[in-house]
Design an enzyme around this catalytic site. Structure first.
Site, short mmCIF file in Angstrom:
data_model
loop_
_atom_site.label_atom_id
_atom_site.label_comp_id
_atom_site.label_asym_id
_atom_site.label_seq_id
_atom_site.Cartn_x
_atom_site.Cartn_y
_atom_site.Cartn_z
N HIS A 229 0.89 -1.17 0.00
CA HIS A 229 0.00 0.00 0.00
C HIS A 229 0.92 1.21 0.00
CE1 HIS A 229 -3.48 -2.48 0.76
NE2 HIS A 229 -2.87 -3.04 1.77
N ASP A 261 -1.73 -1.13 -3.92
CA ASP A 261 -2.43 0.04 -4.45
C ASP A 261 -1.50 1.23 -4.33
OD1 ASP A 261 -2.86 0.50 -1.66
OD2 ASP A 261 -4.97 -0.10 -1.80
#
Ligand code: XIL
Length: 342
Positions: A229, A261
């Site tokens: 992340h 992400d």
């Protein structure tokens, strides 16, 4: 009749436009298959009722992870009660569509049911853990490609996280969790998963030391999950990430990119921001593909329409490769290009 037309021309307008154009959008799955890459996304069971979601998922991915429905709070809400609905739906969907599944996750400090806090002794904690792991892993035996056996067990300072499991059992619970998972499904790959461990830093050092010692002790651990992340307004230190992946692989472990992400500091990002994001995705996939032992790359979401990012990182968003209307972003084309490379 009037209502029918209103419905068709308002709510489903973006959908119709996309469906017409969909033939022009290449798909990633076949290319990933050819490269021996497992490319995936996390999913929630209700998304699987949405045509556009399913269509995009099946065109592009060959592996999925339940985003929440195998976590303790949802799957084992009371001491003597399991709730399999969501997880079953996801696993059945995967079977039907020939997708692999990463199981996530057996032991964590978050999203636990309250009854866990009533556990008072080490003996009780280990009994509860064993029963949970045997039951959950046993139910899906043969259907899970890899399990995140433990999640986020190192804290931000590089110490073992002071969870209820650690307070009662010290690190013994981690070793045991791996043993029980192996007993319950000998063919599933077993992973330790964490965030902010992608480059070399005190957290990845601590994880590395745990893995090295655990392997010596005979703990059946197959790999490390790098959640990834990350923020997309600055490029990560690729060289440090490469060195870090390499050292885990040299221990004999696999590295899976489990929850990537790349979040942008805006909900309406500029062209430049989207391009930098694409570049980061490209470099990270290329980096993973340098290693035979890093062949899993899973996005933490398929579309910006459904992403945990805006809820958990105020002001940040647009972290995935499809936008809110399932349109491919520059990051999608970066991934496509890497998969097309010889
Ligand atoms: C997140 C989910 O995406 C959210 O829907 C949920 O509310 C909180 O958890 N690390 C993990 C994932 O291992 O399980 C987390 O998923 C994101 C961070």
């Amino acid at each position: 009749m009037k209502r029918f037309f209103r419905l068709i021309f308002s709510a489903s307008m973006p959908l119709i436009v996309f469906l017409m154009g969909s033939n022009n959008i290449p798909s990633l799955r076949e290319l990933a298959d050819k490269k021996g890459l497992l490319l995936g996304t996390c999913v929630m069971p209700n998304y699987l009722d949405e045509d556009m979601y399913v269509k995009t998922l099946l065109a592009n991915f060959n592996i999925i992870t339940p985003e929440n429905h195998m976590k303790w709070g949802l799957i084992h809400p009371e001491r003597n009660k399991y709730n399999w609905d969501g997880a079953d739906k996801i696993v059945n969907f995967a079977e039907k569509n020939n997708l692999k599944v990463r199981g996530h996750t057996l032991v964590w400090h978050n999203q636990n049911p309250n009854w866990i806090n009533e556990i008072k002794t080490k003996e009780e904690a280990l009994n509860v853990l064993k029963e949970h792991i045997y039951t959950v892993v046993g139910r899906y035996k043969g259907k899970i490609y890899a399990w995140d056996v433990v999640n986020e067990v190192i804290d931000d300072y590089g110490n073992f996280r002071n969870s209820i499991w650690y307070q009662l059992c010290k690190e013994e619970y981690i070793d045991k969790a791996f043993q029980w998972a192996r007993e319950a499904d000998p063919n599933a790959k077993l992973f330790i998963n964490d965030y902010n461990i992608e480059p070399i830093n005190r957290k990845s050092d601590a994880l590395y030391n745990y893995c090295k010692d655990a392997i010596k002790r005979g703990v059946p651990i197959d790999g490390v999950g790098f959640q990834f992340h990350i923020q997309g307004d600055i490029e990560p230190n690729y060289e440090s990430i490469r060195k870090n992946m390499k050292r885990f692989i040299e221990l004999g472990l696999e590295v899976h990119i489990t929850e990537i992400d790349v979040r942008l500091p805006s909900l309406k990002p500029s062209k430049e921001q989207l391009e930098l994001q694409g570049k980061i995705y490209r470099r990270l996939l290329e980096l993973a593909l340098e290693f035979d032992k890093a062949r899993v790359f899973i996005f933490w979401g398929l579309t910006d329409r459904y992403s945990w990012v805006p809820h958990f990182f105020k002001g940040w968003g647009s972290a995935l490769i499809f936008d809110e209307n399932y349109q491919p972003k520059p990051a999608f084309y970066s991934i496509l290009e890497v998969l097309q490379e010889k």
